[in-house]
Design a protein around this motif. Structure first.
Motif: not given
Length: 223
Positions: A112-116, A125-146
């Protein structure tokens, strides 16, 4: 045998109840005639499109979208639709990549915070205190906690048009899944445990969300 046709006449006023069978019918172009628009409550629940992207300059973005779905299996294709040309669509067009992140109940507040509505330079990621986990086949990180995340390569961005051919301020991004992350805690007997992942879904009006209360099996009948 002759087919039977039922003639439906468009209402002249917004929303009318048919007293014969107790059905409220309305034409969206005329109006629903209710205190609140029921469309999103009818098409519900919907898995949240929690989309992470990276801009061409490296800036990260994470945002939830109400309109999200899967459209093919082989190869797997998913998509989400943005109402207005937002940072996510722009970033995807710049880099050709995005990631969908499953929103579990434990991550609902952070999602919900990321909808701000914040400036593009703000890292959600920083705003919501989430971990940007590195992608494997893309350069975009995913939410490490997901519990699970789907890495995607862009297939196309489609600007939607209405029946009269007018372009709408809605942009559908379709991507082919090129990588899947699953936390081992949610694998049970070789199957992804959806119930344990506890996904949060949109369920109608402005603040309505839903969880999976129960699940049941139903197999497709054989010919």
């Amino acid at each position: 045998m002759l087919d039977t046709f039922v003639k439906v006449t468009r209402p002249a006023t917004a929303g009318q109840t048919n007293r014969m069978n107790d059905v409220h019918f309305y034409d969206p172009l005329v109006g629903h005639g209710l205190p609140h628009d029921p469309f999103k409550a009818i098409v519900a629940p919907r898995v949240i499109g929690w989309i992470s992207t990276r801009a061409a300059n490296g800036r990260l973005n994470l945002a939830p979208y109400s309109f999200f779905g899967a459209f093919a299996t082989f190869p797997p294709i998913i998509g989400f639709c943005s109402e207005a040309y937002k940072d996510s669509i722009r970033n995807i067009e710049e880099t050709g990549e995005f990631v969908w992140n499953l929103t579990s109940k434990t991550l609902a507040e952070q999602m919900n915070l990321t909808s701000m509505p914040v400036p593009p330079e703000v890292d959600e990621f920083e705003l919501a205190g989430l971990t940007p986990a590195a992608g494997r086949n893309v350069s975009v990180p995913h939410v490490g906690e997901s519990p699970a995340a789907l890495e995607c390569k862009l297939l196309q961005v489609v600007r939607l048009h209405s029946l009269d051919g007018q372009p709408m301020d809605n942009y559908l991004a379709l991507g082919q899944v090129v990588g899947v992350h699953i936390q081992n805690a949610y694998l049970k007997d070789g199957r992804f445990d959806t119930l344990a992942a506890d996904p949060v879904m949109r369920a109608g009006y402005r603040a309505d969300y839903a969880q999976i209360g129960s699940m049941f099996e139903m197999f497709r009948p054989k010919a």
